[in-house]
Design an enzyme around this catalytic site. Structure first.
Site, mmCIF file in Angstrom:
data_model
loop_
_atom_site.group_PDB
_atom_site.id
_atom_site.type_symbol
_atom_site.label_atom_id
_atom_site.label_comp_id
_atom_site.label_asym_id
_atom_site.label_seq_id
_atom_site.Cartn_x
_atom_site.Cartn_y
_atom_site.Cartn_z
ATOM 1 N N LYS A 52 6.266 40.017 34.381
ATOM 2 C CA LYS A 52 5.743 40.328 33.044
ATOM 3 C C LYS A 52 4.383 39.645 32.836
ATOM 4 O O LYS A 52 3.432 40.262 32.351
ATOM 5 C CB LYS A 52 6.747 39.872 31.965
ATOM 6 C CG LYS A 52 7.981 40.766 31.888
ATOM 7 C CD LYS A 52 9.092 40.179 31.039
ATOM 8 C CE LYS A 52 10.369 41.001 31.179
ATOM 9 N NZ LYS A 52 11.539 40.393 30.522
ATOM 10 N N GLN A 96 13.284 35.064 27.497
ATOM 11 C CA GLN A 96 13.999 35.670 28.620
ATOM 12 C C GLN A 96 15.495 35.348 28.519
ATOM 13 O O GLN A 96 15.883 34.189 28.391
ATOM 14 C CB GLN A 96 13.416 35.162 29.954
ATOM 15 C CG GLN A 96 14.008 35.824 31.184
ATOM 16 C CD GLN A 96 13.682 37.329 31.262
ATOM 17 O OE1 GLN A 96 12.574 37.763 30.958
ATOM 18 N NE2 GLN A 96 14.662 38.116 31.662
ATOM 19 N N ASP A 119 10.317 42.341 22.179
ATOM 20 C CA ASP A 119 11.476 42.803 22.963
ATOM 21 C C ASP A 119 12.380 43.714 22.120
ATOM 22 O O ASP A 119 13.276 44.366 22.655
ATOM 23 C CB ASP A 119 12.301 41.603 23.452
ATOM 24 C CG ASP A 119 12.150 41.376 24.951
ATOM 25 O OD1 ASP A 119 11.740 42.321 25.652
ATOM 26 O OD2 ASP A 119 12.454 40.268 25.413
#
Ligand code: NAD
Length: 291
Positions: A52, A96, A119
């Site tokens: 990412k 994450q 996200d």
């Protein structure tokens, strides 16, 4: 059979994003800044976060990687979240997952500013998605939709079987595919670990989205001729012939299934790269929204 090439599609989307970033720069505007928080040393999570951050660099975004040991306490992580929420230079950030067991994932996700939740995991964004209001869509489902859109895969009126009901893939992709949109307007069946006779259910599907995390679970006899198959699975399978000691396997037995399909995604190079560009697209839209 047409290969839904996520790697190539993601590459061209990245070029589009990079030219938007260039235009922002030329106009003297701030470039997008994505932060990623990684708690612990899980190998797969480190790989995902690494790619990412690398993708941010490729498109000209600024990126910040915050790493903390697995022993980080919940209150220490909440403090990082608070700082990111208040940092005007950060346009969006991701946490994450999974987090270490001693941290309440829901509590931390709830603390994220929904405006920076690129996200799309915060309940505000999930709720807005349900109501078809502007929001950050979760990256993997959004990536699947974008891939179907770019290949103009017909979806209207199709019967979709989504295997898996997780909050990050199965459930949201089901919501997106039933919407009155294109891609969308599907009749969706959500299958899960308690579903009876999944084999016949899949055999009746026009589109199968496999997101269960069981390597090569979907076999040739489960798929009808002409079906569209999207393989979301990423599992590390031990493989002594590889330098790393493992290979990446999807949830679909590609060799058996591909020959029956009209469209299919490979693993790797299918949904994975599309997930990352969705995150970049969300971050770019965060910048446009706020500045
Ligand atoms: P998860 O473990 O949270 O959910 C798995 C789901 O599959 C559950 O809802 C469960 O009920 C269902 N399931 C399990 N066994 C089943 C069975 N035998 N029959 C039917 N349903 C069954 O997983 P997740 O986070 O949704 O991830 C699924 C897979 O997708 C994993 O391999 C993960 O690594 C991968 N993934 C890939 C990407 C990407 O970018 N390509 C992103 C997220 C997840």
């Amino acid at each position: 059979m047409i290969l839904l090439d996520g790697a190539a599609t993601a590459k061209s989307i990245k070029l589009e994003i990079a030219s938007e970033v260039e235009a922002l720069k030329k106009a003297g505007k701030k470039i997008p800044h994505l932060a990623a928080v990684l708690v612990g040393e899980d190998g797969a999570s480190m790989t995902y976060v690494g790619s990412k951050v690398k993708s941010c660099e490729e498109v000209g975004f600024a990126s910040t990687l915050i790493t903390r040991p697995a022993s980080t306490t919940e209150s220490e992580l909440l403090e990082i979240v608070r700082q990111l929420n208040n940092d005007p230079d950060i346009d969006g950030y991701i946490l994450q997952l999974p987090l270490p067991k001693h941290i309440d994932e829901h509590k931390v996700l709830l603390a994220i500013d929904p405006e920076k939740d690129v996200d799309g995991f915060h309940p505000v964004n999930v709720g807005r998605m349900m109501l078809n209001l502007p929001c950050y869509l979760p990256a993997t489902p959004a990536g699947i939709i974008e891939l179907l859109r770019r290949y103009q895969v017909p979806t209207e009126g199709k019967h979709v079987v989504v295997i898996g009901r997780s909050h990050i893939v199965g459930l949201p992709v089901s919501i997106l595919l039933q919407r009155n949109a294109n891609p969308g307007n599907c009749t969706v069946t959500i299958a899960h670990s308690r579903t009876n006779d999944l084999k016949s259910l899949c055999a009746s599907a026009d589109i199968i989205i496999a997101a269960l995390g069981k390597p090569e679970f979907v076999t040739g006899d489960m798929v009808k001729d002409g079906a569209v198959v999207v393989d979301v699975g990423i599992t590390r399978v031990p493989d002594p012939s590889k330098k790393s000691g493992f290979r990446i396997a999807g949830d679909v037995n590609f060799a058996q299934v591909a020959e029956k399909c009209s469209y299919i995604t490979p693993v790797p190079g299918g949904v994975g790269p599309m997930t990352i560009v969705s995150l970049l697209m969300n971050t770019l839209s965060a910048v446009k929204k706020h500045r």
